[in-house]
Design an enzyme around this catalytic site. Structure first.
Site: not given
Ligand code: GLN
Length: 303
Positions: A63, A66, A188, A239, A257
């Site tokens: 993530s 993003k 994505y 988050y 993650v």
């Molecule tokens: N690719 C992961 C997902 O969509 C990214 C989530 C994350 O890093 N928080 O679940």
């Protein structure tokens, strides 16, 4: 201040936290990464790098990607995206479905999965190949031309993407995707599967600490746009633990993650930490502890 000594010190003092938390298992390939890694890199505004631990080892940025997708959309397309994504903390897990229906398919912010899918959708419309655009930005800004999508991680996520597919289909049903669901999901997942080291990420993120200036001195973003990305990172980048992150670290940050976190000291430097063990909200336990120690000892926070 001797930053190198400080980072070496942090690598020592963080040891009790290493291996705490759980490695992300819902993407099986990420679940196979050893939990006992820890790396840290600091990149200053003028490109000097300090690093310690497993700072040169590539990991899945997930993530953290993003942030760069949002930067490219704001750079190429201005403020239009804010009609399709809010910028409020969600107080819910990053992959939650519940809020999206209540709020008519407008995601709370660009850093939860639903919001990032909308941003990637827009990037597909303005650049055709969204994940290549993200990859190329990261290659150019880090100076590492060998940054690649890890196709094994991407395939692993693609085979286990029912939840993101649900989010994408719901967004589409609300008219908040312009491109086919499968294309948005593919782009994505590809951007999330980029493999980079702490040093790569710290260098590639410097535009956030330089009022939007790229490594070559040209502007990617205006100072005002850069301020806004940093603000959304502070309030939404970790988050439903963004309050705790602000309390402990006091910097704009974005986690993934894969266990990485990028943090920004505006007008000063960027810090990237990596350790795969995640807390309940999906943020690296040792990574947050290391950033807490870094800002507490240096006073380099925005507060
Ligand atoms: N690719 C992961 C997902 O969509 C990214 C989530 C994350 O890093 N928080 O679940």
């Amino acid at each position: 201040m001797d930053i190198q000594n400080l980072l070496d010190d942090i690598v020592g003092s963080i040891k009790p936290h290493i291996g705490q938390g759980e490695v992300a298992g819902y993407i099986p390939e990420l679940g196979s990464v050893r939990a006992d890694h820890f790396g840290i890199s600091v990149a200053t505004g003028d490109g000097e790098v300090f690093s310690s631990g497993d700072s040169e080892m590539a990991f899945s940025i997930q993530s953290i990607s993003k942030v760069y997708a949002l930067a490219l959309v704001l750079a190429g397309d201005g403020d239009r995206i804010w009609k399709r994504v809010f910028r409020e903390p969600s107080g819910n897990p990053f992959n939650s479905l519940v809020q999206l229906e209540h709020e008519d398919g407008i995601p709370r912010n660009p850093f939860i999965n639903a919001g990032a899918l909308v941003v990637t959708d827009r990037l597909l419309s303005v650049s055709q190949d969204a994940s290549t655009a993200v990859r190329d930005l990261l290659r150019t800004e880090s100076g590492n031309g060998s940054i690649q999508i890890d196709s094994i991680v991407a395939d692993s996520e693609a085979r286990n993407s029912n939840r993101n597919a649900s989010l994408a289909h719901f967004l589409a049903s609300c008219g908040n995707l312009d491109n086919p669901v499968e294309e948005v999901l593919d782009a994505y997942i590809s951007q999330c599967s980029l493999a980079m080291s702490c040093t790569d990420l710290a260098l590639a993120s410097r535009f956030l600490a330089r009022n939007g200036l790229r490594a070559d001195g040209t502007a990617l973003l205006s100072p005002a746009q850069t301020k806004r990305i940093n603000a959304v990172m502070l309030t939404c980048g970790t988050y439903d633990a963004a309050g705790e992150f602000a309390y402990r670290v006091g910097l704009p940050g974005k986690s993934g993650v894969g266990g990485g976190i990028i943090a920004v000291v505006p007008n000063n430097c960027t810090i990237c930490v990596w350790s795969p063990g995640l807390g309940r909200s999906g943020n690296s336990v040792a990574g947050v502890a290391a950033l807490d120690e870094f800002t507490t000892r240096t006073g380099l926070s925005i507060f």
